[in-house]
Design an enzyme around this catalytic site. Structure first.
Site, PDB file in Angstrom:
ATOM      1  N   LYS A   1       1.359  -1.063   0.007  1.00 38.64           N
ATOM      2  CA  LYS A   1       0.097  -0.555  -0.175  1.00 38.64           C
ATOM      3  C   LYS A   1       0.803   1.732  -0.234  1.00 38.64           C
ATOM      4  O   LYS A   1       1.046   2.218  -0.404  1.00 38.64           O
ATOM      5  CB  LYS A   1      -1.085  -0.339   0.761  1.00 38.64           C
ATOM      6  CG  LYS A   1      -1.887  -0.860   1.540  1.00 38.64           C
ATOM      7  CD  LYS A   1      -2.723  -0.616  -0.684  1.00 38.64           C
ATOM      8  CE  LYS A   1      -3.925  -1.960   0.389  1.00 38.64           C
ATOM      9  NZ  LYS A   1      -5.066  -1.613  -1.443  1.00 38.64           N
TER      10      LYS A   1
ATOM     11  N   SER B   1      -2.816 -12.868   4.252  1.00 30.90           N
ATOM     12  CA  SER B   1      -2.863 -12.910   2.523  1.00 30.90           C
ATOM     13  C   SER B   1      -2.341 -13.433   1.772  1.00 30.90           C
ATOM     14  O   SER B   1      -2.725 -13.930   1.343  1.00 30.90           O
ATOM     15  CB  SER B   1      -3.457 -11.145   2.583  1.00 30.90           C
ATOM     16  OG  SER B   1      -1.839 -10.367   2.609  1.00 30.90           O
TER      17      SER B   1
END
Length: 321
Positions: free
Chosen positions: A52, A273
């Site tokens: 991110k 994830s």
């Protein structure tokens, strides 16, 4: 600034680019087919710890260039953690204040890191992956701050901001193409805001339309922060189904067990994830049998130790027998 000597004028010099990519590491023992080469792209090598960083920097620079940030005016953003950490840290360094709206189920580690990064934290009773709707959900509350206190806050809005996609067209895609010398045949990603999958897939498919893009989604009821399944993607305006060849639904419990295996077998301290993405990649590899695949591993396991203990109770015990 010198990438060769790893000497930089400030922390932003560490942000990835085609000339300074995050590393690819080949998987060996956890690759089920010898004729298929499998790499993990380790996004926790970003300076603020996750993939991110790419979108956050693109959005923040865009706001600065358009004069949306300045004395007394900072950012407010809903997040399940990583985007908020990246934005808060970058904003602090650039002299902007930030407020982050997070669901209460976000791991404690992430909430603490958000405060360490400089964010003012608002915790709300919301789904782990925020969705638009009525009431005081994370997204709606952030929009309320940006509207009611427009002199104090602007909202980058990672779910709708094309900068999120552009960051990966500009950096992630070119990095992977160069690192694999154009030999990539499969890209394995998760679904969240969908900036990563859309931007990276757009770049790579322009280079070679035959590249298969595989998106991995968790089963309903999951507690993996930042991940969504297709039923939750109404929140994002960045999702482009036409770019994705396969969407796999994986039991979310495997996110944790595969992450533990990656740590112990490959020495990759990847978060849950990444564990889910690996399981999806394994299934496709066993189907296709040959190729060169890249898995984008969004972050490391350190922000998820409480969740890891919840799903793998043996990690929470004291002395081992």
């Amino acid at each position: 600034m010198s990438h060769a000597n790893r000497v930089y004028d400030d922390i932003f010099g560490l942000l990835p680019s085609e000339e300074n990519p995050t590393p690819l590491v080949r998987l060996n023992r956890m690759n089920p087919v010898a004729d298929f080469t499998l790499f993990a792209k380790l996004e926790w090598y970003n300076p603020f710890g996750s993939v991110k960083d790419r979108a956050a920097w693109e959005m923040l620079r865009d706001l600065e260039e358009r004069g949306e940030l300045g004395p007394g005016r900072g950012v407010v953003e809903p997040t399940s953690g990583n985007t908020g950490i990246s934005l808060a840290a970058m904003a602090s360094v650039r002299g902007h204040h930030s407020r982050t709206i997070v669901p209460n189920k976000v791991p404690l580690e992430k909430k603490v890191l958000l405060k360490i990064a400089g964010a003012e934290l608002t915790v709300v009773n919301d789904a782990l992956c925020p969705a638009p709707g009525l009431g005081d959900g994370s997204i709606n509350l952030a929009k309320s701050y940006a509207k009611a206190q427009s002199a104090k806050y602007t909202m980058p809005n990672q779910y709708e901001n094309e900068c999120n996609v552009r960051a990966h067209i500009r950096t992630t895609g070119p990095e992977i193409w160069r690192q694999t010398e154009g030999k990539i045949t499969h890209l394995f990603v998760s679904l969240g805001t969908c900036g990563t999958v859309t931007g990276t897939a757009k770049f790579l498919k322009e280079k070679n339309p035959k590249i298969k893009v595989v998106a991995v989604q968790p089963t309903e009821g999951h507690d993996v922060p930042g991940l969504r399944n297709v039923s939750q993607l109404d929140v994002s305006q960045l999702f482009d189904r036409a770019l994705i060849d396969d969407i796999l639904e994986i039991d979310f419990e495997l996110a944790y067990t595969r992450a533990l295996e990656l740590c112990r077998v490959e020495g990759l301290f990847a978060g849950p994830s990444s564990g889910l993405i690996h399981e999806g990649a394994r299934q496709i590899i066993e189907r296709d049998r040959a190729g060169l695949g890249v898995m984008i591993f969004p972050d490391n396991v350190f922000k998820y130790t409480s969740n890891m203990m919840k799903h793998i109770p043996s990690l929470a015990t004291g002395n081992d027998a």
